[in-house]
Write a protein that holds these residues in place. Structure first.
Motif, short mmCIF file in Angstrom:
data_model
loop_
_atom_site.label_atom_id
_atom_site.label_comp_id
_atom_site.label_asym_id
_atom_site.label_seq_id
_atom_site.Cartn_x
_atom_site.Cartn_y
_atom_site.Cartn_z
N SER A 1 -5.68 -9.59 2.82
CA SER A 1 -5.73 -8.17 2.93
C SER A 1 -4.52 -7.42 2.36
O SER A 1 -3.42 -8.17 2.28
N ARG B 1 -10.32 -1.16 0.89
CA ARG B 1 -10.93 -0.01 1.28
C ARG B 1 -10.82 0.77 2.76
O ARG B 1 -10.40 1.81 2.83
N ASN B 2 -10.68 -0.34 3.61
CA ASN B 2 -10.40 -0.02 4.91
C ASN B 2 -8.80 0.67 5.16
O ASN B 2 -8.64 1.24 6.01
N CYS B 3 -8.19 0.06 4.00
CA CYS B 3 -6.52 0.71 4.26
C CYS B 3 -6.32 1.85 3.40
O CYS B 3 -5.12 2.19 3.50
N ASN C 1 -20.70 -7.45 -1.16
CA ASN C 1 -20.25 -6.45 -0.28
C ASN C 1 -20.89 -4.96 -0.46
O ASN C 1 -20.38 -4.33 -1.47
N GLN D 1 0.96 -1.35 0.06
CA GLN D 1 0.15 -0.10 0.17
C GLN D 1 0.73 1.21 -0.10
O GLN D 1 0.35 2.28 -0.61
N LEU E 1 -20.80 -2.47 0.82
CA LEU E 1 -19.92 -1.18 1.10
C LEU E 1 -19.10 -0.77 0.08
O LEU E 1 -18.57 0.35 -0.17
N ASP F 1 -9.13 2.81 -2.00
CA ASP F 1 -10.47 2.58 -2.10
C ASP F 1 -10.59 3.04 -3.76
O ASP F 1 -11.75 3.22 -4.17
N THR G 1 -12.72 -5.08 0.30
CA THR G 1 -13.36 -4.61 1.50
C THR G 1 -12.03 -4.15 2.64
O THR G 1 -12.18 -2.91 2.92
N GLU G 2 -10.99 -5.05 2.84
CA GLU G 2 -9.79 -4.67 3.54
C GLU G 2 -8.87 -3.44 2.81
O GLU G 2 -8.48 -2.65 3.49
#
Length: 540
Positions: free
Chosen positions: A451, A497-499, A535, A415, A537, A502, A494-495
């Motif tokens: 992730s 986006r959480n990190c 998902n 990331q 989200l 996105d 999903t992970e």
């Protein structure tokens, strides 16, 4: 496997007089029976396992390979009663191959010896001049156009296999190390068989037999060649066997090879996974005292080539004391979840210092990460090297555990790297990440903590290589089902986006590369819709 680096002496050839070969064999067998300090020739071990040892013997007349078949276990002795002397079987198979015009290693002597109190059978073979294994020949094709050289080598392999199978000769262990290649007339490659003691001679090679043979040989080439290159070899083989060359026939044969490859890989991976946490040539197990037990990895397969990580040297005396010092057991404390770097930031230690009831049944988190990394390594998936694990037992549970992994010094989380790369390099890295996911899915690994934080990137030879780090999960049969893939990719999206990653375009590129690598064409759009539907989200 033979490695024939040095040219053979002209006086030592397959066509030498029988009395001269017998005299040479008598000298080599007498030298084998002598103690190492009193041997006349230079003996070098080139391959060794529980069943046989291959020696490279340098004599004044040239190089000879002595293969010593051992029968130390009860099962091997019982097996020998039914299948016979393996050295004699190899000699008979070599004579059959020579009679039917199949290039094969030349065995000129077989005998029973008693060296060091160990009863064994030994076969002697001549060195094949200027030959190297098929894997080395493919990896280093020499000067000229690389693609053209690989194409010529593929045609030579197809001709070699078709010639052997048409002559009712079926090798029992077709892989890139059991075929030697040398330059023949006109510079064209010539293939030769070695390790033929398990070959089947005289029985027709059916399509099922041929499919298993090609699947066994293609195991090594699966990650090193394109699909079109493999299909070119298969089509050439079908033509040389005299089979119908219709499209339906070729497709049916390709499906047979694919099924045989899946079955073989599944058995191979299960066999490798059973070695983990056991004392053998691949993994070690040591009691360190004070309730501590250590597990280490002795052989890392091709991982150092994939990632460039430095592997530890366990070939030292007093290994248990060394492990006690490396894991820092003398400075044991009860801190929770500590992470420290080792020398040169290349060895990372992860310690779990808490005691929970779940550890009694499912093992420590460090053990789960170590075992999962070993499974990825067994499947030739790039991963942070599982160097070792140490656990302290208390009663019926695990009180604490320490894991040791090796990463390349330049390894960074994906990331952080994506935010620094230009658009072209970022697109290439995302596609490589998709291929990493496809490789993981196709080889039956379920990464439950999938992730972006579990993917790290290293630079090797100027190229970014993504790899797994700190993964947990389980293994299953070859190739995960589509619903399981959708579930795992949904978790990853999903992970991501959480990190903070996105960007839907980036995730779509990863998914497209993953699906296309698995050979499902344009189905990635349908899978992406399924992921978004499962998902909510992701639709926000």
């Amino acid at each position: 496997m033979h490695t024939n680096d040095a040219p053979a002496n002209p006086k030592l050839s397959a066509d030498q007089p029988a009395d001269r070969a017998d005299d040479l064999a008598a000298q080599v067998f007498a030298d084998l029976n002598a103690s190492p300090a009193h041997r006349r020739f230079d003996w070098e071990v080139v391959k060794q396992n529980q069943l046989r040892t291959v020696h490279r013997v340098t004599t004044p007349d040239g190089v000879v390979y002595a293969k010593q078949h051992l029968a130390t276990g009860f099962v091997q002795r019982i097996k020998g009663w039914f299948i016979g002397n393996p050295a004699q079987r190899e000699s008979d198979a070599g004579k059959f191959a020579k009679t039917h015009g199949i290039p094969c290693v030349d065995l000129f002597a077989v005998s029973t010896v008693n060296s060091g109190g160990v009863h064994s059978t030994v076969s002697l073979s001549h060195s094949i001049e200027h030959a190297r294994s098929l894997s080395d020949e493919f990896s280093q094709p020499g000067v000229g156009d690389r693609a053209a050289n690989r194409r010529v080598l593929g045609e030579a392999v197809a001709l070699f296999l078709a010639t052997a199978h048409n002559a009712t000769f079926l090798h029992a262990d077709d892989h890139a190390g059991n075929i030697l290649v040398r330059k023949g007339v006109g510079g064209n490659p010539e293939c030769h068989y070695v390790d033929v003691y398990g070959a089947r001679c005289g029985a027709e090679v059916t399509r099922t037999d041929a499919a298993f043979s090609l699947a066994s040989l293609g195991q090594w080439f699966l990650d090193r060649t394109s699909k079109s290159e493999r299909l070119r070899v298969i089509n050439r083989y079908v033509h040389l066997r005299g089979w119908p060359t219709t499209r339906a026939t070729r497709r049916s044969f390709v499906r047979q090879i694919d099924d045989a490859s899946k079955s073989r890989r599944n058995k191979l991976y299960r066999k490798r996974d059973k070695r983990i946490l056991c004392g053998n040539a691949h993994f070690g197990r040591f009691a360190l005292g004070g309730g501590w037990r250590a597990y280490i990895t002795r052989r890392f397969r091709s991982q150092p080539i994939f990632t460039g990580a430095q592997i530890p040297d366990w070939q030292i005396t007093g290994l248990a004391d060394h492990l006690r010092e490396v894991f820092g057991l003398s400075e044991y404390n009860r801190k929770t979840d500590t992470v420290t770097n080792g020398p040169g930031d290349s060895i990372w230690f992860t310690s779990n210092m808490r005691e929970t009831w779940s550890w009694r049944w499912f093992g420590s988190p460090a053990r789960q990460r170590y075992v999962m990394a070993c499974k990825a390594m067994n499947r030739d998936i790039p991963v942070a090297l599982p160097v070792g694990l140490a656990e302290k037992s208390s009663g019926i549970g695990i009180q604490c555990a320490k894991q040791m992994t090796a990463r390349p010094p330049q390894c960074v989380p994906i990331q952080s790297l994506l935010n620094e790369l230009p658009s072209d390099s970022k697109r290439a890295l995302l596609e490589k990440t998709g291929r990493l996911l496809a490789m993981t899915f196709m080889r039956g690994l379920v990464v439950t903590n999938i992730s972006p934080t579990r993917i790290e990137v290293t630079c090797l030879n100027g190229e970014e290589i993504p790899m797994w780090a700190g993964i947990v999960g389980c293994s299953t049969s070859i190739r995960l089902s589509v619903p399981t893939q959708v579930w795992l990719l949904g978790i990853l999206a999903t992970e991501a986006r959480n990190c903070g990653l996105d960007d839907r375009i980036q995730m779509a590129r990863v998914l497209r590369a993953c699906v296309r690598t698995m050979g499902m064409g344009t189905q990635w759009k349908a899978m992406w819709r399924d992921i978004c539907d499962s998902n909510p989200l992701l639709n926000e």
